[in-house]
Design an enzyme around this catalytic site. Structure first.
Site, PDB file in Angstrom:
ATOM      1  N   ALA A  67       0.873  -1.168   0.000  1.00 36.30           N
ATOM      2  CA  ALA A  67       0.000   0.000   0.000  1.00 36.30           C
ATOM      3  C   ALA A  67       0.912   1.220   0.000  1.00 36.30           C
ATOM      4  O   ALA A  67       2.074   1.139   0.410  1.00 36.30           O
ATOM      5  CB  ALA A  67      -0.872  -0.020   1.246  1.00 36.30           C
ATOM      6  N   GLY A 110       0.642  -4.885   1.032  1.00 39.67           N
ATOM      7  CA  GLY A 110      -0.582  -4.925   0.231  1.00 39.67           C
ATOM      8  C   GLY A 110      -0.357  -5.575  -1.127  1.00 39.67           C
ATOM      9  O   GLY A 110      -1.295  -6.121  -1.718  1.00 39.67           O
ATOM     10  N   GLU A 113      -0.720  -9.141  -0.487  1.00 38.47           N
ATOM     11  CA  GLU A 113      -2.148  -9.397  -0.217  1.00 38.47           C
ATOM     12  C   GLU A 113      -2.963  -9.357  -1.510  1.00 38.47           C
ATOM     13  O   GLU A 113      -3.898 -10.139  -1.688  1.00 38.47           O
ATOM     14  CB  GLU A 113      -2.669  -8.370   0.791  1.00 38.47           C
ATOM     15  CG  GLU A 113      -2.067  -8.600   2.175  1.00 38.47           C
ATOM     16  CD  GLU A 113      -2.345  -7.470   3.145  1.00 38.47           C
ATOM     17  OE1 GLU A 113      -2.032  -6.306   2.809  1.00 38.47           O
ATOM     18  OE2 GLU A 113      -2.873  -7.735   4.232  1.00 38.47           O
ATOM     19  N   GLU A 133       4.970  -5.128   7.101  1.00 37.16           N
ATOM     20  CA  GLU A 133       4.278  -4.029   7.798  1.00 37.16           C
ATOM     21  C   GLU A 133       4.789  -3.822   9.213  1.00 37.16           C
ATOM     22  O   GLU A 133       4.775  -2.713   9.733  1.00 37.16           O
ATOM     23  CB  GLU A 133       2.762  -4.293   7.834  1.00 37.16           C
ATOM     24  CG  GLU A 133       2.055  -4.149   6.500  1.00 37.16           C
ATOM     25  CD  GLU A 133       1.973  -5.438   5.705  1.00 37.16           C
ATOM     26  OE1 GLU A 133       2.763  -6.374   5.966  1.00 37.16           O
ATOM     27  OE2 GLU A 133       1.121  -5.512   4.808  1.00 37.16           O
TER      28      GLU A 133
HETATM   29  C1  HXC Z   1       5.132   4.313  -1.226  1.00 39.14           C
HETATM   30  C2  HXC Z   1       7.039   3.320  -2.024  1.00 39.14           C
HETATM   31  C3  HXC Z   1       6.665   2.081  -1.475  1.00 39.14           C
HETATM   32  C4  HXC Z   1       5.408   2.015  -0.795  1.00 39.14           C
HETATM   33  C5  HXC Z   1       8.550   1.824  -2.454  1.00 39.14           C
HETATM   34  N1  HXC Z   1       8.219   3.119  -2.609  1.00 39.14           N
HETATM   35  N2  HXC Z   1       7.614   1.166  -1.768  1.00 39.14           N
HETATM   36  N3  HXC Z   1       6.282   4.422  -1.897  1.00 39.14           N
HETATM   37  N4  HXC Z   1       4.692   3.164  -0.693  1.00 39.14           N
HETATM   38  N5  HXC Z   1       4.933   0.891  -0.269  1.00 39.14           N
HETATM   39  C6  HXC Z   1       8.979   4.151  -3.305  1.00 39.14           C
HETATM   40  C7  HXC Z   1      10.173   4.605  -2.500  1.00 39.14           C
HETATM   41  O1  HXC Z   1       9.801   5.576  -1.533  1.00 39.14           O
HETATM   42  C8  HXC Z   1      11.046   5.188  -3.576  1.00 39.14           C
HETATM   43  O2  HXC Z   1      10.555   6.472  -3.905  1.00 39.14           O
HETATM   44  C9  HXC Z   1      10.770   4.281  -4.771  1.00 39.14           C
HETATM   45  O3  HXC Z   1       9.536   3.630  -4.505  1.00 39.14           O
HETATM   46  C10 HXC Z   1      11.833   3.211  -4.953  1.00 39.14           C
HETATM   47  O4  HXC Z   1      12.015   2.527  -3.721  1.00 39.14           O
HETATM   48  P1  HXC Z   1      13.448   2.325  -3.014  1.00 39.14           P
HETATM   49  O5  HXC Z   1      13.179   2.087  -1.571  1.00 39.14           O
HETATM   50  O6  HXC Z   1      14.361   3.437  -3.351  1.00 39.14           O
HETATM   51  O7  HXC Z   1      13.938   1.001  -3.746  1.00 39.14           O
HETATM   52  P2  HXC Z   1      14.892  -0.160  -3.167  1.00 39.14           P
HETATM   53  O8  HXC Z   1      16.028   0.441  -2.390  1.00 39.14           O
HETATM   54  O9  HXC Z   1      15.177  -1.056  -4.326  1.00 39.14           O
HETATM   55  O10 HXC Z   1      13.989  -0.940  -2.086  1.00 39.14           O
HETATM   56  C11 HXC Z   1      12.851  -1.642  -2.558  1.00 39.14           C
HETATM   57  C12 HXC Z   1      11.945  -2.038  -1.344  1.00 39.14           C
HETATM   58  C13 HXC Z   1      11.660  -0.772  -0.500  1.00 39.14           C
HETATM   59  C14 HXC Z   1      12.693  -3.081  -0.491  1.00 39.14           C
HETATM   60  C15 HXC Z   1      10.697  -2.663  -1.899  1.00 39.14           C
HETATM   61  O11 HXC Z   1      11.155   0.261  -1.373  1.00 39.14           O
HETATM   62  C16 HXC Z   1      10.646  -1.000   0.564  1.00 39.14           C
HETATM   63  O12 HXC Z   1      10.965  -1.540   1.634  1.00 39.14           O
HETATM   64  N6  HXC Z   1       9.419  -0.514   0.355  1.00 39.14           N
HETATM   65  C17 HXC Z   1       8.356  -0.608   1.325  1.00 39.14           C
HETATM   66  C18 HXC Z   1       7.826  -2.004   1.411  1.00 39.14           C
HETATM   67  C19 HXC Z   1       6.742  -2.098   2.468  1.00 39.14           C
HETATM   68  O13 HXC Z   1       6.988  -1.786   3.650  1.00 39.14           O
HETATM   69  N7  HXC Z   1       5.525  -2.467   2.051  1.00 39.14           N
HETATM   70  C20 HXC Z   1       4.398  -2.508   2.970  1.00 39.14           C
HETATM   71  C21 HXC Z   1       3.689  -1.185   2.946  1.00 39.14           C
HETATM   72  S1  HXC Z   1       2.414  -1.104   4.144  1.00 39.14           S
HETATM   73  P3  HXC Z   1      11.556   7.741  -4.036  1.00 39.14           P
HETATM   74  O14 HXC Z   1      10.629   8.894  -4.242  1.00 39.14           O
HETATM   75  O15 HXC Z   1      12.358   7.783  -2.780  1.00 39.14           O
HETATM   76  O16 HXC Z   1      12.398   7.389  -5.246  1.00 39.14           O
HETATM   77  C22 HXC Z   1       1.176  -2.007   3.487  1.00 39.14           C
HETATM   78  C23 HXC Z   1      -0.017  -2.104   4.359  1.00 39.14           C
HETATM   79  C24 HXC Z   1      -0.943  -3.109   3.788  1.00 39.14           C
HETATM   80  O17 HXC Z   1       1.259  -2.521   2.428  1.00 39.14           O
HETATM   81  C25 HXC Z   1      -2.293  -2.839   4.263  1.00 39.14           C
HETATM   82  C26 HXC Z   1      -3.302  -3.375   3.264  1.00 39.14           C
HETATM   83  C27 HXC Z   1      -3.171  -2.856   1.879  1.00 39.14           C
END
Ligand code: HXC
Length: 259
Positions: A67, A110, A113, A133
């Site tokens: 998400a 998400g 999911e 998360e």
């Molecule tokens: C918003 C996101 C994002 C996310 C990545 N980006 N994931 N933006 N929401 N979930 C953005 C980053 O901010 C970054 O933007 C760009 O995408 C590239 O990501 P990087 O982190 O620079 O890439 P990398 O170093 O290769 O790392 C990849 C990654 C990491 C390991 C996937 O991005 C990451 O940990 N992302 C979050 C994963 C996560 O926690 N997902 C769960 C979210 S909560 P900029 O502008 O900096 O270039 C969730 C709740 C679910 O899903 C509830 C139900 C839906």
């Protein structure tokens, strides 16, 4: 229909619809508009009798990295409760035709999911699945604690959800989360092939089979068995059942009518 965050195609010769999530810079993070666009596209494919199955995909780097964290970061509990955005995901769950996730790269939070809401998952050998998360101070909110646990069992689900560790495609396959792993250059083709095989089956039976299998996940055994039995009997009201059984006896290929 033109969209901001997804691309769609009808592959009519294969009876398959294709939806690509298209926010590459954000690793296909799922903001509310992405989900609304996916719902709109699915509704179009559901209404189109020429489409028998749909493939949902991202790009090679990410199916979806979760998400959209930026959309949620400042929200209060009351905001989240009022938005109730995850109830919109139930519309995807209710899609009646088979939905196949073609996953390459990240399927996190998400994104994982969303893949699990699909009926089948074809993954590239680069795919990574996880529910990270916990590292953001929250927990999965769109079914992850339930669907991942049912798919891979309590021990592994508990570990993944409590540590946020990602799992490789191989590990996901070994534990029954996904249907198959193929080299990255083939994952979309493989998913489209699987979709077109299913789309060639009699549509009413496909729909009732999907509904019946989902009962195994979503209800107690006795209720699930009753839905399966009702659907089995109901299929004897279709021309396709008569055609399918006659074709077998007459040693010819069946011609499906979808009724
Ligand atoms: C918003 C996101 C994002 C996310 C990545 N980006 N994931 N933006 N929401 N979930 C953005 C980053 O901010 C970054 O933007 C760009 O995408 C590239 O990501 P990087 O982190 O620079 O890439 P990398 O170093 O290769 O790392 C990849 C990654 C990491 C390991 C996937 O991005 C990451 O940990 N992302 C979050 C994963 C996560 O926690 N997902 C769960 C979210 S909560 P900029 O502008 O900096 O270039 C969730 C709740 C679910 O899903 C509830 C139900 C839906």
């Amino acid at each position: 229909m033109s969209y901001q965050y997804i691309l769609t195609e009808s592959l009519s010769d294969r009876r398959v619809g294709l939806i690509r999530i298209n926010r590459p810079k954000e690793l296909n993070a799922l903001n509310r508009s992405v989900i609304e666009e996916i719902i709109t596209a699915l509704q179009g494919f559901e209404a189109d009798a020429a489409i028998g199955a749909v493939v949902l995909t991202g790009n090679e780097r990410a199916f979806a990295a979760g998400a959209d964290i930026k959309e949620m970061a400042e929200a209060t509990a009351v905001d989240m409760n009022n938005r109730d955005q995850f109830s919109r995901w139930d519309v995807i769950k209710r899609f009646k035709k088979p939905l196949i996730a073609a996953v390459s790269g990240f399927a996190l939070g998400g994104g994982c999911e969303l893949a699990m809401l699909c009926d089948l998952i074809v993954a590239s050998d680069t795919a990574q699945f996880g529910q990270p998360e916990i590292k953001l101070g929250v927990i999965p909110g769109a079914g992850g604690t339930q669907r991942l646990t049912r798919a891979v069992g309590k021990a592994l689900a508990m570990e993944l959800i409590l540590t946020g560790r990602f799992m490789t495609a191989e590990e996901a396959h070994a534990h029954g989360l996904i249907n198959r792993i193929v080299p990255q250059e083939l994952y979309l083709d493989e998913a489209l092939k699987l979709a077109s095989t299913i789309a060639a089956m009699p549509p009413v039976a496909v729909q009732l089979a999907k509904e019946s299998v989902l009962q195994a996940h979503e209800t107690h055994l006795q209720q699930g068995l009753l839905v399966e039995r009702k659907n089995f009997y109901l299929l004897f009201a279709t021309e396709d059942q008569k055609e399918g059984m006659s074709a077998f006896i007459e040693k010819r290929n069946p011609q499906w009518k979808g009724r």
